[in-house]
Enzyme design. Structure first.
Site, PDB file in Angstrom:
ATOM      1  N   GLY A  74     -42.196   1.091 -24.757  1.00  0.00           N
ATOM      2  CA  GLY A  74     -40.862   1.363 -25.263  1.00  0.00           C
ATOM      3  C   GLY A  74     -40.848   1.677 -26.743  1.00  0.00           C
ATOM      4  O   GLY A  74     -41.490   2.622 -27.197  1.00  0.00           O
ATOM      5  N   ASP A  75     -40.134   0.859 -27.516  1.00  0.00           N
ATOM      6  CA  ASP A  75     -40.033   1.062 -28.957  1.00  0.00           C
ATOM      7  C   ASP A  75     -40.890   0.066 -29.722  1.00  0.00           C
ATOM      8  O   ASP A  75     -40.636  -0.222 -30.894  1.00  0.00           O
ATOM      9  CB  ASP A  75     -38.574   0.942 -29.411  1.00  0.00           C
ATOM     10  CG  ASP A  75     -37.964  -0.420 -29.084  1.00  0.00           C
ATOM     11  OD1 ASP A  75     -38.647  -1.231 -28.425  1.00  0.00           O
ATOM     12  OD2 ASP A  75     -36.821  -0.666 -29.483  1.00  0.00           O
ATOM     13  N   GLU A  76     -41.939  -0.448 -29.093  1.00  0.00           N
ATOM     14  CA  GLU A  76     -42.789  -1.468 -29.694  1.00  0.00           C
ATOM     15  C   GLU A  76     -44.159  -0.893 -30.063  1.00  0.00           C
ATOM     16  O   GLU A  76     -44.867  -0.340 -29.227  1.00  0.00           O
ATOM     17  CB  GLU A  76     -42.964  -2.645 -28.729  1.00  0.00           C
ATOM     18  CG  GLU A  76     -43.716  -3.815 -29.329  1.00  0.00           C
ATOM     19  CD  GLU A  76     -43.858  -4.961 -28.343  1.00  0.00           C
ATOM     20  OE1 GLU A  76     -43.454  -6.082 -28.676  1.00  0.00           O
ATOM     21  OE2 GLU A  76     -44.358  -4.722 -27.234  1.00  0.00           O
TER      22      GLU A  76
END
Length: 223
Positions: A116-118
């Site tokens: 994801g956004d990690e």
């Protein structure tokens, strides 16, 4: 179709595939194998190493016995970008962040996209060096707005947490500690926090970045 016919077709298909593979020039076969290995260990969207490759790097660093740290970054407001502009724009933003993290200098030695956004960064050295790398990563991500296709400008910030290696710790435990530090960062004005087990780097582990808006947690794993 009878079971025997199914078996014959399956064997024929495997034979044809084998003959096709054998007919490839050696250089092309080697290139295909290199591509397959790269794709297995890297993220399709950003080209960064993926979670599996990052964990392997952590395990190698632990085996080497040198001090190092794990830095996790979670993009603030990424879900809103996705929802407003669509997944393609979200992917462009992720790729831009990946380029910025790749450019962070030593002691940061490896950047990865976990999901994801990690994102994650492996930094060599003790608490001071890891804090420096975490600060540099946070600064790199938020250095300036990202200009996307169509002229859309998006301000980028990340909540950043980090931890350091020590005797008896595992790679997965380090990731878990860094993730806990990210949660702490989201409720701290600086947006940067260390895990409690990590020694304070001159009492400045909470001085990086600019104050954020209300904390949030987004784990959009659709990318």
């Amino acid at each position: 179709m009878s079971p025997t016919s199914h078996l014959i077709l399956a064997m024929t298909g495997g034979l044809v595939a084998g003959l096709t593979l054998a007919a490839l020039p050696l250089w092309r076969l080697r290139r295909a194998l290199r591509t397959a290995r790269f794709q297995a260990g890297h993220d399709d969207t950003t080209g960064l190493p993926n979670r599996r490759t990052f964990l392997t790097a952590l395990q190698a660093a632990l085996a080497a016995g040198r001090p190092f740290g794990v830095i996790l970054l979670d993009l603030d407001g990424f879900k809103a970008v996705n929802d407003t502009y669509g997944h393609e724009t979200g992917n462009d933003l992720l790729t831009a962040v990946a380029h910025r993290l790749n450019a962070v200098a030593t002691p940061a030695v490896l950047a990865a996209r976990l999901s994801g956004d990690e994102f994650a960064v492996l930094a060599l050295g003790g608490p001071d060096e890891v804090h420096t790398a975490a600060q540099a990563a946070a600064d790199a991500v938020g250095a300036e707005p990202v200009v996307l296709d169509g002229g859309t400008t998006v301000a980028v910030h990340a909540s950043v947490g980090y931890t350091t290696s020590r005797l008896g710790i595992t790679a997965r435990a380090l990731l878990r500690e860094a993730d806990e530090a990210v949660y702490r960062a989201k409720t701290h004005p600086s947006g940067l926090r260390r895990h409690p087990t990590t020694p304070d780097a001159h009492s400045v582990a909470g001085t990086a970045g600019q104050p954020h808006a209300a904390p949030r947690r987004s784990r959009d794993r659709r990318h």
